[in-house]
Motif scaffolding. Structure first.
Motif, PDB file in Angstrom:
ATOM      1  N   SER A  25       0.860  -1.183   0.000  1.00  0.00           N
ATOM      2  CA  SER A  25       0.000   0.000   0.000  1.00  0.00           C
ATOM      3  C   SER A  25       0.896   1.233   0.000  1.00  0.00           C
ATOM      4  N   ASP A  27      -0.399   4.094   0.583  1.00  0.00           N
ATOM      5  CA  ASP A  27      -1.071   4.950   1.566  1.00  0.00           C
ATOM      6  C   ASP A  27      -1.027   4.321   2.953  1.00  0.00           C
ATOM      7  N   ILE A  29      -2.611   3.044   6.481  1.00  0.00           N
ATOM      8  CA  ILE A  29      -3.768   2.174   6.682  1.00  0.00           C
ATOM      9  C   ILE A  29      -4.536   2.602   7.926  1.00  0.00           C
ATOM     10  N   VAL A  41     -10.642  -3.191   1.801  1.00  0.00           N
ATOM     11  CA  VAL A  41     -10.471  -1.771   2.119  1.00  0.00           C
ATOM     12  C   VAL A  41     -11.655  -0.994   1.548  1.00  0.00           C
ATOM     13  N   GLU A  43     -12.106   2.385   2.262  1.00  0.00           N
ATOM     14  CA  GLU A  43     -11.762   3.807   2.259  1.00  0.00           C
ATOM     15  C   GLU A  43     -11.590   4.290   0.821  1.00  0.00           C
ATOM     16  N   HIS A  46      -8.249   5.395  -1.516  1.00  0.00           N
ATOM     17  CA  HIS A  46      -7.091   4.685  -0.968  1.00  0.00           C
ATOM     18  C   HIS A  46      -6.513   3.803  -2.074  1.00  0.00           C
ATOM     19  N   SER A  47      -5.198   3.643  -2.081  1.00  0.00           N
ATOM     20  CA  SER A  47      -4.543   2.835  -3.121  1.00  0.00           C
ATOM     21  C   SER A  47      -5.004   1.378  -3.113  1.00  0.00           C
ATOM     22  N   PHE A  49      -8.236   0.492  -2.249  1.00  0.00           N
ATOM     23  CA  PHE A  49      -9.702   0.470  -2.240  1.00  0.00           C
ATOM     24  C   PHE A  49     -10.219  -0.719  -3.062  1.00  0.00           C
TER      25      PHE A  49
END
Length: 141
Positions: A25, A27, A29, A41, A43, A46-47, A49
């Motif tokens: 990731s 990003d 967490i 995921v 969010e 988010h990378s 998602f």
């Protein structure tokens, strides 16, 4: 082919040994923004998602969110058997450290600098946090 550079030193934070598929990731967490029943995921922006972290060796820069939501999110994932098998983090905060120890999830940081150049998503790793070593077992697709 896996060569001589397939072993990496790291710093143990939470002990344990496991192996599994790696998932990177870019990003931070927030474990509270991961569906505890699927490990996906949720969010937006988010990378990861839409991707599941369940039973993966999760590599990420840092934890995000308050201590309460982080700890509860990790706990919910653990209770549904949807948490990561191990975590490799760049910047470990107190909540991430304490939660990983309590939930018995191997957690390491300070990985050899060439790790991100050699290891890619879907590779199979063996993380031995107790001994401070990560091995690249198999290259992914």
């Amino acid at each position: 082919m896996i060569g001589k550079n397939s072993s990496f030193k790291c710093h143990k934070i939470s002990e344990g040994k496991t192996s599994g598929e790696v998932l990177f990731s870019k990003d931070g967490i927030c474990f509270y923004l991961i569906d505890p029943e699927s490990g996906v995921v949720i969010e937006r922006n988010h990378s990861l998602f839409g991707k599941s972290i369940a039973n993966k060796i999760l590599v990420f820069p840092n934890g995000t969110g308050s201590s309460v939501v982080q700890a509860d999110g990790m706990y919910q994932l653990k209770m549904h058997n949807m948490g990561p098998k191990a975590m490799i983090v760049e910047n470990a905060d107190t909540t991430l450290v304490a939660s990983s120890i309590i939930m018995e999830i191997p957690l390491v940081d300070k990985v050899d600098s060439n790790f991100n150049e050699i290891v890619k998503n879907k590779d199979i790793l063996e993380v031995n946090a107790t001994e401070g070593e990560i091995k690249l077992v198999q290259k992914g697709e």
